[in-house]
Write a protein that holds these residues in place. Structure first.
Motif, PDB file in Angstrom:
ATOM      1  N   GLU A 107       0.741  -1.545   0.124  1.00  0.00           N
ATOM      2  CA  GLU A 107      -0.367  -0.081   0.058  1.00  0.00           C
ATOM      3  C   GLU A 107       0.835   0.871  -0.430  1.00  0.00           C
ATOM      4  O   GLU A 107       0.566   2.652  -0.533  1.00  0.00           O
ATOM      5  CB  GLU A 107      -0.468   0.290   1.494  1.00  0.00           C
ATOM      6  N   LYS A 145      -4.525   4.613  -3.900  1.00  0.00           N
ATOM      7  CA  LYS A 145      -5.043   4.918  -2.559  1.00  0.00           C
ATOM      8  C   LYS A 145      -6.775   5.100  -2.356  1.00  0.00           C
ATOM      9  O   LYS A 145      -7.141   4.441  -1.910  1.00  0.00           O
ATOM     10  CB  LYS A 145      -4.035   5.712  -2.062  1.00  0.00           C
ATOM     11  N   ASP A 148      -9.587   2.675  -1.429  1.00  0.00           N
ATOM     12  CA  ASP A 148     -10.341   2.438   0.341  1.00  0.00           C
ATOM     13  C   ASP A 148     -11.831   3.153  -0.123  1.00  0.00           C
ATOM     14  O   ASP A 148     -12.368   3.606   0.319  1.00  0.00           O
ATOM     15  CB  ASP A 148      -9.948   4.346   0.543  1.00  0.00           C
TER      16      ASP A 148
END
Length: 476
Positions: free
Chosen positions: A340, A348, A352
């Motif tokens: 990550e 990201k 998410d």
């Protein structure tokens, strides 16, 4: 910026791919000269736009020399013989890095070419470069931690779009005459509109997806041609379309015909719409759509302003992106887990994204199916829909909001007029028509019923060649 006519008076790097192929075939210019002209252009201009990820210059010159020998020996030549082309860096190229816009894949080298790359090579075209994308092709701007941000050749303070943004930038600036991009919500047509070139998202399944990353979402992804003119896009499409026996969605023969509801001899029926369906829309773009509607009427189409009640005051993007991320995120976890820290903010944000439960996912799926039925009804009455591509001209970099016609909208609004045709699999063409008051490109979008690419390509060429934008380039 200096306007230049789209003619043989243009330098080699601004000639159409079809023109270059003809000149090479007729021995008026060599393939080596064409490739070298583009390499020189890349060396000069790419530092200003950052569109190139991997340059295949040495091999391209060797291939060009072989192409010239084939011309001299009288061999049978393909339609793009000796012409260089560019490739979005989500599309596999054998022995050449395909970085996918991510540090996770920056050392990945495919063993096989994607089907579309093989077909371009078989047509005589020469791979010249891989072009920049956002991480995992999952954003409407082209930026990543491996090769950085691509800039719009019309104005470096603006984005060339995404995810085929590097591709659109290099074609617009004369670094490549024709290329391959892809589209899951905006990524062919939107970047084309931001940079003033043309791009086609054909009917879903017309062009094989084999060799494109990610494999997830193949039911929504489309690979397509990009070029400065509709004429070149039509040629590219004729080369890459048709079943390959591998892609389970790409099962259609080249000559698969559309259903038609037009009476023989009836004029092509074009409905046009802007703000009421896709608003807010920049008034200059709406003006361009109205001017295009008049042009189509002048060339013999039956043209009318229409309403699309099913698009009005309806949020189609949220259920669509719930589906997109609902499939993409679990698929990408096999690559990102434990890495990550290597992700760009785009990666990201992708990982998410909040996922739906099963019931919510099924509801989103049913919602998108309704949209397909709505458009099926529209195309019983009309043959073509004329509408915006992006609701605004090229935007600044990294913005979360835009102001369009005095209204503040989310950055997702850029996809309002493109994503519906990924949801439904309808063919859609992005056509450059004029420049805005800020000297930024304005394109219009033509959409037809499933499998009727021929109609929008024919109309698109008439629109482009009769437009104010024809033959104008961003950089001397």
């Amino acid at each position: 910026m200096k306007d230049q006519s789209n003619s043989n008076n243009d330098p080699i790097y601004y000639q159409e791919a079809t023109t270059l192929a003809k000149l090479i075939r007729n021995k008026e210019i060599s393939s080596v000269e064409v490739v070298q002209a583009h390499l020189d252009r890349i060396a000069e201009i790419n530092p200003r736009i950052n569109g190139v990820v991997t340059l295949m210059g040495e091999q391209a010159l060797k291939s060009a020399a072989l192409a010239d020998k084939a011309v001299s020996s009288g061999e049978e030549l393909g339609p793009l013989h000796g012409v260089p082309f560019s490739i979005k860096d989500a599309i596999d190229t054998a022995g050449v890095p395909t970085k996918r816009g991510s540090k996770i894949f920056e050392d990945f080298i495919p063993e096989k070419d994607a089907t579309v790359v093989t077909r371009m090579k078989n047509a005589g075209a020469i791979p010249l470069m891989k072009t920049n994308i956002p991480e995992f092709s999952a954003h409407w701007e082209s930026d990543n931690l491996v090769t950085g941000r691509s800039l719009n050749p019309w104005n470096p303070d603006r984005t060339p779009g995404g995810s085929s943004g590097g591709e659109s930038a290099v074609i617009a600036a004369g670094l490549s005459p024709i290329g391959l991009g892809s589209d899951v919500a905006i990524s062919l047509r939107g970047p084309a509109a931001f940079t003033g070139i043309s791009a086609l998202k054909a009917t879903h399944g017309r062009v094989p997806y084999t060799g494109h990353f990610p494999q997830a979402l193949s039911r929504f992804w489309h690979i397509g041609p990009m070029a400065r003119t509709v004429r070149d896009v039509a040629l590219g499409y004729s080369i890459i379309n048709g079943a390959d026996g591998i892609d389970g969605y790409g099962i259609f023969a080249k000559d698969a015909a559309p259903a038609t509801f037009r009476i023989p001899g009836q004029k092509i029926r074009v409905g046009w719409v802007s703000d009421t369906a896709f608003g807010p829309v920049d008034p200059e773009i709406t003006t361009a759509i109205k001017a295009t509607a008049k042009l189509l009427a002048d060339v013999g189409c039956d043209v009318a302003e229409v309403r699309l009640p099913f698009m009005e005051n309806t949020d189609w993007l949220t259920p669509y992106f719930n589906l997109v991320y609902g499939e993409l995120v679990p698929y990408m976890q096999q690559y990102t887990r434990g890495r990550e820290s290597e992700l760009h903010f785009i990666g990201k944000a992708t990982m998410d994204y909040p996922l739906l439960n099963a019931a919510e996912y099924v509801k989103a799926e049913a919602t998108i199916e309704k949209l397909r039925m709505h458009f099926a009804g529209y195309f019983q009455e009309y043959d073509v829909l004329l509408c915006p591509v992006n609701p605004m001209t090229a935007t600044g970099h990294g913005l979360n909001e835009y102001i369009v016609d005095g209204k503040t909208v989310s950055a997702y609004h850029v996809m309002t007029a493109t994503a519906p045709f990924n949801m439904t699999g309808l063919p859609a063409l992005s056509v450059p028509v004029r420049l805005s008051s800020e000297t930024l490109p304005i394109n219009i979008q033509l959409v037809s019923r499933w499998f009727d690419e021929a109609t929008i390509l024919a109309l698109g060429e008439k629109i482009q060649t009769g437009s104010e934008a024809y033959g104008k380039h961003p950089i001397n």
